[in-house]
Enzyme design. Structure first.
Site, short mmCIF file in Angstrom:
data_model
loop_
_atom_site.label_atom_id
_atom_site.label_comp_id
_atom_site.label_asym_id
_atom_site.label_seq_id
_atom_site.Cartn_x
_atom_site.Cartn_y
_atom_site.Cartn_z
N THR A 142 -11.05 6.32 44.49
CA THR A 142 -10.19 5.14 44.30
C THR A 142 -9.01 5.20 45.25
O THR A 142 -8.75 6.20 45.91
CB THR A 142 -9.64 5.07 42.86
OG1 THR A 142 -8.73 6.16 42.68
CG2 THR A 142 -10.74 5.15 41.83
N CYS A 143 -8.24 4.11 45.26
CA CYS A 143 -7.12 4.02 46.18
C CYS A 143 -5.86 4.69 45.62
O CYS A 143 -4.83 4.70 46.27
CB CYS A 143 -6.82 2.56 46.48
SG CYS A 143 -8.23 1.75 47.22
N ASP A 144 -5.95 5.18 44.41
CA ASP A 144 -4.76 5.74 43.77
C ASP A 144 -4.60 7.21 44.16
O ASP A 144 -5.57 7.96 44.20
CB ASP A 144 -4.94 5.63 42.25
CG ASP A 144 -3.65 5.96 41.51
OD1 ASP A 144 -2.73 6.52 42.15
OD2 ASP A 144 -3.57 5.68 40.31
#
Ligand SMILES: Cc1ncc(COP(=O)(O)O)c(C=O)c1O
Lengths: 284, 407
Positions: free
Chosen positions: B341-343
């Protein structure tokens, strides 16, 4: 997994078990879980949501008492409304009465009717094809809210109050039934086994008291509705209807020429005598 | 190949990984990924059977009710049903799963201490008649159903040494139990016993023993107006597994519990609600390297599974899993394993020493059965890992391409 036993799940601390000789049918319809199996003692047994609804061998206790007590008390019933009772056993008893011109049965689940025709043909014994009979697949509460027709006898053949049958025990539902009863009309209801569920009789009594000039309960001990006598609710505007002399009932019964296996005029008279603890619970 | 968290060491060139935590089954992870894609969660029902039998043996007179929440999976439930295990349900969704599998409702208990009326009715319609309460408001919700149900009162035993303390949010203080029982008696509601949960993944059985002793005292208190004498004690879950991959000695863990249970009054039946112990070792995660970058001193490897998906247990369950870099080559160096994910919280391991990996190489993580898939999200619109099932019970009629019947 092959099941060879059905354990009813009505109560945590007590229950009945059936040996399953054979599972005949099982389905999860939109509204309920239906299981039909064969048991050596009771023949075919139908259970909804884990609770026995009817069996081939003992169904006549319940159906005869729910049908013939109000019909013979009324004397000239022409229009009969059945709410629930998908298996057709009650209908079979109702159409035995020649005075009945019209029977509407409102059933919430079409699948129950179809399954009953297949697996419990003796419950209805052709009554679904009687020209006087009309089947409505609908929510019973919605039907009584919208119908404007008057009914001589209304029979509430409900399932356990937990589940889709719940609304059939509500005050609002009884109020609508009272609204559509013809003059001299009678409503009868399935009201559970008081030894096990006294609260339900109590609750119905409270609702009837506010709505009907005359109300009471009468008893029948159905073998597979465990816990002893079950109560059927009785509500009408005419207090004379549950005081009819035995001779009147005997004469009506004789002239109707109806075969019964449980119902007799004497049982009819006696059924309104309730155990003291039930009288106390309903405030009588 | 580098094993990051202890356990067995394997030949560097092996693609057939046999890790102690993998249940001894030889699995060709590369072949599974080639056929079924990545990421995968590989569930081995034989390990479910093994864990159930071991716990049942360690607690011989205890009826086990698997806590479905740990891994709500059809094959797991069907396997355990065949073994004779019961089920602990907490929600309507869990009820629906059991209904679909035709699990006999008499073999279930509903253990959520806080319920809506709809939840009670749904469980009752299914046929579950045992419920748990821990306060008066909850007790009163059962007035309409008092002729049908029997309740357990959940007692709280705060346990800071558990990985997940379950007595902060739920449970009636032991000292308040008599008052609650009195209330139930006054309402005519049948309380058939006591339950507790001393927290998940506990270090030792000390708190179980303490809780059993305290409940034994409560069970012995005289209750002249009781609907019935109490006859059940539910000792909850908490049974631990070893996340380093070594096989835990559950018999030794349970020995003090057995001793404490022997002191119970003879009319008392014992239940337990194991979740983690049964599910954790049964599932292995396989995830692939999809990207790599050198950032400063460290190699960053980007995987197709992460903490929003199967590794969600790193966040919610505070658990770290053994990681096996199956294909790593050469000298170990500080590396980071990051999720897809982008987190930036989506990092599985930081500063671990592994050899160099290429895109397409696999990381295998055993011990990922409990509170993993169960809490996975689809953040970033990324799908959850596909679950492949090995050794599923024959009775499970799945037309499911996710069941792998190994030769
Ligand atoms: C009520 C209840 N029972 C059982 C369990 C299962 O616990 P464990 O996985 O520690 O065995 C839990 C876990 O949250 C729980 O809340």
């Amino acid at each position: 997994m092959a099941r060879n036993e059905f354990a009813e799940t009505l109560y945590d601390s007590y229950g009945q078990r059936f040996a399953i000789d054979e599972v005949c049918f099982e389905s999860r319809t939109e509204v309920q879980h239906l299981l039909i199996f064969h048991n050596a003692k009771f023949g075919r047994v139908m259970a909804l949501d884990g609770v026995v609804q009817t069996t081939q061998r003992d169904e006549f206790y319940y159906h005869e008492m729910l049908a013939h007590v109000p019909l013979f008390a009324h004397g000239q019933p022409r229009r009969v409304l059945i709410i629930g009772g998908g298996d057709g056993g009650l209908l079979r008893e109702v159409v035995k009465h020649r005075s009945v011109e019209h029977v509407t049965k409102v059933e919430i689940d079409a699948a129950v009717v179809e399954m009953a025709k297949t697996w419990f043909p003796d419950h209805s014994r052709g009554a679904f094809d009687d020209p006087r009979f009309h089947l409505v697949i609908a929510d019973g509460a919605e039907f009584v809210r919208t119908t404007e027709d008057p009914w001589d006898v209304i029979m509430i053949d409900s399932t356990d109050p937990i589940g889709p049958g719940e609304v059939l025990f509500s005050n609002d539902f009884y109020r609508q039934c009272q609204r559509i009863l013809a003059p001299g009309g009678i409503m009868v209801t399935q009201n559970g086994v008081p030894f096990m569920q006294l609260d339900e009789v109590r609750k119905s009594a409270r609702a009837f008291r506010d709505l009907f000039a005359d109300w009471h309960f009468y008893g029948v001990a159905v073998p597979t509705y465990i816990g002893g006598m079950m109560t059927l609710g009785w509500a009408t505007e005419d207090a004379g209807l549950r005081q009819l002399p035995l001779e009147v009932l005997e004469e009506r019964f004789a002239s109707a020429e109806i075969d019964t296996r449980y119902y007799t005029p004497a049982i009819h008279r006696g059924a309104f005598a309730l155990p003291r603890f039930v009288e106390e619970a309903i405030g009588k | 190949m580098t094993d990051l968290r202890g356990g067995g060491s394997l030949p560097a060139d092996s693609t057939l990984a046999v890790h102690p935590a993998l249940g001894g089954r030889e699995t060709d992870w590369h072949a599974l990924v080639r056929t079924h894609g990545s990421p995968l969660l590989v569930l081995d029902c034989d390990i479910i059977r093994r864990q159930y039998r071991k716990l049942a043996q360690a607690l011989p007179d205890v009826s086990l009710y698997y806590a479905i929440k740990a891994l709500p999976n059809r094959a797991v439930i069907a396997t355990l049903a065949e073994e004779g295990c019961g089920f602990d349900i907490a929600t309507n969704g869990e009820v629906a799963m059991l209904e679909q599998l035709f699990i006999e409702p008499r073999r279930t208990i509903h253990t959520h201490p806080i319920k809506r009326d709809l939840d009670i009715r749904t469980a009752l319609r299914y046929g579950c008649t045992t419920f748990v309460v821990d306060n008066v408001d909850e007790l009163e919700k059962f007035i309409p159903y008092r002729h049908r149900v029997a309740l357990l009162v959940r007692v709280s035993f705060p346990n800071p040494s558990a990985r997940v303390d379950l007595s902060r949010k739920f449970g009636c203080a032991a000292d308040d139990v008599p008052a609650l029982l009195k209330e139930a008696d006054a309402l005519g509601i049948h309380v058939k016993g006591l339950s507790f949960h001393v927290g998940s993944q506990v270090a030792d059985a000390g708190m179980h023993v303490y809780a059993i002793r305290r409940c034994t005292e409560l069970l012995r208190l005289p209750r002249p107006d009781a609907v019935a004498p109490m006859s059940v004690i539910d000792i909850g879950g908490g049974f631990p597994v070893n996340y380093d991959g070594s096989i835990e000695d559950i018999d030794a863990f349970c020995a003090p519990i057995r001793t404490a249970l022997a002191e119970l009054p003879s009319n008392v039946r014992v239940l337990a609600e194991p979740g983690r112990y049964i599910a954790a070792p049964a599932m292995t995660c396989v995830t692939s390297v999809v990207g790599r970058a050198r950032r400063g001193e460290r190699m960053w490897y980007y995987l197709d599974d992460g903490v929003y998906n199967s590794f969600s247990g790193q966040i919610y369950d505070h658990t770290r899993y053994p990681l096996i870099a199956l294909d790593a080559q050469g000298e170990s160096r500080p590396s980071v394993l990051a999720g897809p994910t982008c987190d930036s919280i989506d990092v599985i391991a930081e500063d671990i020493l592994i050899g160099e990996m290429q895109i397409g190489d696999l990381i295998v993580a055993p011990m990922m059965g409990a509170y993993t898939a169960a809490t996975a999200t689809t953040f970033n619109s990324l799908p959850r890992a596909r679950v492949l099932t090995l050794a599923a019970p024959a009775s499970l009629d799945v037309d499911d391409s996710n069941v792998v019947r190994l030769a």
